[in-house]
Design a protein around this motif. Structure first.
Motif, PDB file in Angstrom:
ATOM      1  N   ALA A 195     -26.183  14.878  -7.506  1.00 16.68           N
ATOM      2  CA  ALA A 195     -24.759  14.817  -7.839  1.00 16.68           C
ATOM      3  C   ALA A 195     -24.351  13.356  -7.916  1.00 16.68           C
ATOM      4  CB  ALA A 195     -23.915  15.546  -6.804  1.00 16.68           C
ATOM      5  N   LEU A 196     -23.751  12.970  -9.034  1.00 14.93           N
ATOM      6  CA  LEU A 196     -23.241  11.622  -9.248  1.00 14.93           C
ATOM      7  C   LEU A 196     -21.777  11.728  -9.642  1.00 14.93           C
ATOM      8  CD1 LEU A 196     -26.154  10.218 -11.465  1.00 14.93           C
ATOM      9  CD2 LEU A 196     -25.827   9.824  -9.020  1.00 14.93           C
ATOM     10  N   SER A 197     -20.939  10.893  -9.054  1.00 12.82           N
ATOM     11  CA  SER A 197     -19.515  10.944  -9.400  1.00 12.82           C
ATOM     12  C   SER A 197     -18.915   9.544  -9.356  1.00 12.82           C
ATOM     13  CB  SER A 197     -18.749  11.876  -8.456  1.00 12.82           C
ATOM     14  OG  SER A 197     -18.728  11.364  -7.146  1.00 12.82           O
ATOM     15  N   SER A 198     -17.833   9.391 -10.095  1.00 13.95           N
ATOM     16  CA  SER A 198     -17.101   8.129 -10.100  1.00 13.95           C
ATOM     17  C   SER A 198     -15.613   8.427 -10.211  1.00 13.95           C
ATOM     18  CB  SER A 198     -17.546   7.240 -11.264  1.00 13.95           C
ATOM     19  OG  SER A 198     -17.237   7.851 -12.507  1.00 13.95           O
ATOM     20  N   THR A 199     -14.807   7.551  -9.632  1.00  9.93           N
ATOM     21  CA  THR A 199     -13.357   7.682  -9.697  1.00  9.93           C
ATOM     22  C   THR A 199     -12.744   6.317  -9.974  1.00  9.93           C
ATOM     23  OG1 THR A 199     -13.126   7.359  -7.297  1.00  9.93           O
ATOM     24  CG2 THR A 199     -13.277   9.631  -8.095  1.00  9.93           C
ATOM     25  N   TYR A 200     -11.616   6.334 -10.651  1.00 15.33           N
ATOM     26  CA  TYR A 200     -10.858   5.101 -10.892  1.00 15.33           C
ATOM     27  C   TYR A 200      -9.381   5.448 -10.825  1.00 15.33           C
ATOM     28  CZ  TYR A 200      -8.681   1.134 -13.251  1.00 15.33           C
ATOM     29  OH  TYR A 200      -7.884   0.064 -13.550  1.00 15.33           O
ATOM     30  N   LEU A 201      -8.644   4.670 -10.065  1.00 12.33           N
ATOM     31  CA  LEU A 201      -7.202   4.890  -9.949  1.00 12.33           C
ATOM     32  C   LEU A 201      -6.503   3.543 -10.066  1.00 12.33           C
ATOM     33  CD1 LEU A 201      -5.394   7.232  -7.421  1.00 12.33           C
ATOM     34  CD2 LEU A 201      -4.380   5.122  -8.240  1.00 12.33           C
ATOM     35  N   HIS A 202      -5.649   3.420 -11.075  1.00 16.05           N
ATOM     36  CA  HIS A 202      -4.836   2.215 -11.263  1.00 16.05           C
ATOM     37  C   HIS A 202      -3.369   2.614 -11.208  1.00 16.05           C
ATOM     38  CE1 HIS A 202      -2.992  -1.367 -13.015  1.00 16.05           C
ATOM     39  NE2 HIS A 202      -2.303  -0.526 -13.782  1.00 16.05           N
ATOM     40  N   THR A 203      -2.587   1.794 -10.544  1.00 14.15           N
ATOM     41  CA  THR A 203      -1.145   1.995 -10.560  1.00 14.15           C
ATOM     42  C   THR A 203      -0.444   0.652 -10.545  1.00 14.15           C
ATOM     43  OG1 THR A 203       0.749   3.018  -9.436  1.00 14.15           O
ATOM     44  CG2 THR A 203      -1.043   2.224  -8.039  1.00 14.15           C
TER      45      THR A 203
END
Length: 660
Positions: A195-203
């Motif tokens: 399982a490979l995952s990535s997240t990105y959150l910009h505000t």
């Protein structure tokens, strides 16, 4: 013992081993909820056979509530208080059962992730992965995990490839110039689960200074991978890697102690976590042996004007503080299963060896910039028995050898009994320990704070007792638990004419309260989850009683940022084979105390209670494409978690999710 300590630490020079099994699923083959953090055996334990208080937030709850920041969903757990300095990326602290934030042990996929510099994990750095769940184990757990687990243990677990196979992509945008994206690839190929995952959150954020105009935003990046290789039926090797990066704006306080616009001020945090675990089962699976290695490496740098009391419009922004913390840990756990189908018994022995290191990398005040180290070895003995899948009893004891502090012994006993009526009685008692942090021991800020290397570890003893009831064939579950804890040698800050330092308080403080939870999974996809906590946790607090005369004193008040009353309810509708789902979430946080540092020591202030209403909805355009939207803080509440830090008003978000 010194020779043994040296040998074990030498063996742990490679990245060390995890204490909770990261490859166990959230449910058993029958769909019953199980937990892995309540035992060192590595076995998953049915939640209704656990004497301790445990809450599991499953991946469905994450999805229905459209959770993007993990700390938000922790507000729905009994006994948990959350406080954040402003918006996303701001320092976020979790307090359990009235304990301090650094008295909760945090695991991510079995890796201990607190920053050794502060001995605390900042939940502002954790953006939710696709398909994850959380175990929250409350009460003293030092007999299993050692220092830090006074309030309890939070174990955040990402799904395996077998649990959530396929490819998923998500993108959303909304208020405050926010964009969030996530991607996950997972599956099983032969004897490899991946399982490979990535997240990105910009505000872009919003003004966190009351009356200010500067938007305080952040960028958060997360990458994680988990692989489980089973080369033989009795051999399993698990590897976990995780990287997080946060670049977040911050605001300072002016000379009056009030949060003010501070253009350019921000911090960067980078963290890497790694784990390698091997499990070999012998004697037809009755004797399991697990060796684990883990490493946690955290760097944090703050950027501010060179002189915080100079005008900000003509001062350069530069790095003004920095820390680097590292933990390497090695563990062995051997569990022997014996008995009969009716009476199942497990005896477990575990050994942990760890080295925590910390250094100040940047200081305006001439602090020591070299490394400091603390070495610890812990020996755990645990026994668990289950009788007719009705009565469960467990006991554990741990002794630690520490090169800097004393050598404590901690214990825990717990029991659970299910009646034919669907009633379950459960109880637990135990002790906990929390070593002083490097910051409390050695921090140095000229004229402001000097660490105290003579601090003693904090110690806690407590008990809990509760009753649960299932109705409608197990579709409805109710539970109420009373807990009572006593904390000795509590570390607090004391103030003098030349600054401040940390001391151990004499006597003890007491934290007690009631936790109530209810869950229902009814027909046609209806799901209800509710929680309520009453907490009475007074503590002595040094304050300025009269700012006009600078009269100071010590008063007993409810602990800071710990409301007496906290409640939440989530009502979801997710009918099978239907395109539309929805969730209504209501979270209440009662009035709470905080401290305002216009003077030193600060004055006591009162933060008003607030209610947050969130509405979430999803519509499936096709079997592979979903659109979703949510409104947070529907009532537009104006509130503070931390005094003089403003929070977000009403906000809306929408996006699309694609699966393959």
């Amino acid at each position: 013992m010194k020779t043994t300590l040296t040998l074990l630490l030498a063996l742990s020079a490679a990245p060390a081993f995890a204490q909770a099994n990261p490859d166990q699923p959230a449910t058993d083959a029958d769909g019953n909820t199980i937990v892995v953090s309540a035992s060192r055996s590595g076995d998953a334990v049915p939640i209704d056979l656990t004497g301790a208080s445990v809450t599991v937030i499953d991946d469905q709850a994450f999805n229905l509530r459209q959770t993007r920041v993990v700390s938000d969903i922790l507000r729905d757990v009994p006994g948990v208080a959350v406080s954040r300095t402003g918006g996303i990326g701001g320092q976020t602290q979790i307090r359990m059962r009235g304990a301090e934030a650094n008295q909760t042990l945090v695991l991510i996929d079995g890796i201990e992730v607190s920053d050794p510099s502060s001995s605390e994990y900042d939940f502002g750095l954790l953006v939710a992965d696709p398909d994850a769940h959380i175990e929250v184990l409350r009460g003293q757990q030092s007999s299993l995990y050692g220092s830090d687990a006074i309030g309890g243990v939070i174990n955040y677990i990402t799904s395996t490839g077998a649990e959530a196979p396929g490819v998923s992509l998500r993108a959303e945008g909304g208020s405050f110039g926010t964009f969030n994206g996530a991607a996950r690839v997972a599956g099983v190929k032969g004897d490899l689960d991946y399982a490979l995952s990535s997240t990105y959150l910009h505000t872009n954020g919003f003004p966190t200074a009351e009356g200010g105009t500067r938007d305080v935003g952040s960028d958060n990046v997360g990458l994680s991978g988990k692989a489980i290789w089973t080369p033989a039926p009795n051999l399993k090797i698990t590897a976990v890697g995780r990287y997080s990066h946060t670049n977040a704006d911050t605001n300072d306080s002016d000379y009056t102690g009030t949060t003010v616009d501070s253009p350019g001020t921000h911090f960067r945090a980078n963290a890497f976590y790694g784990l390698l675990r091997g499990q070999l089962d012998l004697l037809d699976g009755r004797f399991t042996n697990a060796v684990t290695a883990q490493v946690a490496d955290t760097k944090r740098t703050g950027f501010d004007v060179a002189d915080p009391y100079s005008p900000r419009d003509d001062q350069p922004i530069e790095a003004t503080y920095g820390t680097h913390g590292r933990r390497i840990k090695g563990s062995y756990a051997g569990a022997f299963h014996f008995g009969t189908d009716a009476i199942k018994q497990v005896a477990t022995v575990a050994v942990d060896a760890q080295r925590e290191s910390e250094r100040t990398t940047i200081s305006q005040y001439g602090a020591f910039l070299g490394w400091r180290h603390t070495n610890n070895v812990g020996l755990v003995g645990e026994y668990d028995v289950t009788v007719h899948d009705r009565l469960a009893f467990g006991a554990s004891v741990r002794h630690d050898w520490n090169n800097r502090f004393g050598d404590p012994t901690t214990y825990r006993v717990q029991a659970s009994y299910k009646l034919d009526t669907g009633t379950r009685l459960h109880a637990a008692a135990g002790s906990g320990v929390k070593d002083p942090t490097f910051s409390e021991l050695f921090d140095y800020y000229a004229g402001q704070y000097i660490g105290n290397p003579g601090l003693k570890p904090e110690k806690s003893h407590g008990w809990e007792a509760g009753i649960g009831q299932t109705l409608l064939g197990g579709k409805v579950s109710l539970d109420a638990t009373y807990f009572d804890n006593r904390l000795k040698d509590e570390i607090t800050t004391t103030y003098t004419a030349t600054g401040s330092t940390s001391i151990n308080l004499p006597g003890h403080t007491r934290q007690r309260g009631v936790e109530v939870s209810a869950s229902a999974k009814l027909g046609d996809g209806w799901r209800i989850d509710a929680a309520y906590t009453y907490l009475h946790a007074p503590q002595p607090l040094s304050v300025t009683l009269d700012p006009a005369t600078f009269l100071t004193g010590t008063i007993d008040v409810q602990g800071l940022r710990r409301a007496k009353n906290i409640a939440s309810v989530n009502i979801a509708w997710a009918p099978p084979h239907k395109r539309f789902t929805a969730n209504l979430g209501v979270r209440y946080n009662g009035p709470q105390n905080d401290q305002f540092f216009a003077t030193f020591p600060g004055t006591l202030v009162r933060l008003h209670g607030y209610t947050l209403v969130n509405i979430d909805a999803t519509y499936a355009l096709t079997d592979r494409v979903q659109i979703f939207g949510r409104v947070e803080n529907q009532l537009g509440e104006h509130y503070e978690d931390v005094y003089t830090f403003a929070t977000a008003g009403r906000a809306g978000y929408g996006g699309v999710r694609v699966t393959f």
